[in-house]
Design a protein around this motif. Structure first.
Motif, short mmCIF file in Angstrom:
data_model
loop_
_atom_site.label_atom_id
_atom_site.label_comp_id
_atom_site.label_asym_id
_atom_site.label_seq_id
_atom_site.Cartn_x
_atom_site.Cartn_y
_atom_site.Cartn_z
N SER A 1 2.95 1.52 -3.48
CA SER A 1 2.04 2.03 -4.37
C SER A 1 1.84 3.64 -4.28
N GLN A 2 1.42 4.00 -3.35
CA GLN A 2 1.40 5.60 -2.78
C GLN A 2 2.61 6.25 -3.11
N HIS B 1 0.56 -1.25 0.05
CA HIS B 1 -0.05 0.04 0.01
C HIS B 1 0.88 1.12 0.17
N ARG B 2 1.92 1.12 0.95
CA ARG B 2 2.78 2.51 0.91
C ARG B 2 3.79 2.73 -0.17
#
Length: 224
Positions: A87-88, A84-85
């Motif tokens: 991808s951010q 998730h991080r």
């Protein structure tokens, strides 16, 4: 009076840390200057630069962790990497690329001038390609993120408030832009916009490694 004295000490410390970084980059400039004239002298400048980089990194790391231990209301530190991080972070990299592509289009259409420091950097890479590339891609992102994000926020905008966060990001990016041009011009806004993304990254992830990684990806893309 205590507040003024404390801020004065912080400003003085920041100036000294900045001077150490600039002095280190000057050693690389001297090495580049003598690369085709006096190889032995150029090698000595490179050796001095690498020793100074090691000293600066130890100093920066020690001071940064010392600052966080003293006062850290935002809970800056090490955050685990996950998809998730990551991808951010990749989306923020795309944002930085979009800024640069838009700016280059304005330059192509002769609406904005070519950044003079970019031309100088290209010339330095041609003269001393390996060490200028290593410095630009690996060393500069670490030192600049420690300086402009890590220390800057903890020295001057340490409170966890909307005002402190917004002004911390704005001024950090603006200072980052100014020190890449050494003058206030429209080009300063280009580098400042990249600095704002990097500062926002540090504030969002609360981990200096993320802004270093983003800075690294941006500089690597620039030399490919």
């Amino acid at each position: 009076m205590a507040y003024i004295r404390r801020q004065g000490l912080r400003i003085g410390a920041f100036i000294l840390l900045l001077a150490a970084y600039l002095a280190n980059s000057v050693l690389l400039e001297f090495a580049t200057k003598y690369a085709n004239k006096n190889v032995g002298l150029a090698d000595r400048f490179i050796g001095a630069m690498l020793i100074m980089v090691a000293v600066i990194l130890v100093l920066y790391t020690w001071l940064y962790h010392r600052q966080l231990k003293r006062y850290n209301p935002r809970h800056f530190g090490r955050q685990p990497f996950n998809w998730h991080r990551i991808s951010q972070l990749l989306l923020l990299f795309v944002l930085m690329l979009a800024i640069q592509i838009a700016w280059s289009q304005l330059i192509t259409r002769h609406l904005l001038p070519m950044p003079s420091n970019q031309s100088a950097l290209d010339g330095q890479i041609q003269q001393l390609p390996f060490w200028n590339t290593v410095y630009g891609v690996l060393i500069a992102p670490v030192l600049e993120e420690c300086l402009f994000r890590g220390f800057f926020f903890n020295f001057f905008f340490s409170k966890n408030s909307p005002w402190s966060n917004v002004f911390g990001v704005f001024i950090s990016g603006l200072l980052f832009g100014y020190l890449h041009t050494m003058t206030f011009s429209v080009t300063t806004l280009f580098y400042a916009s990249l600095g704002w993304v990097l500062a926002g990254t540090y504030l969002h992830f609360k981990d200096l490694r993320y802004s270093i990684a983003l800075h690294f990806m941006n500089n690597l893309w620039a030399v490919l």
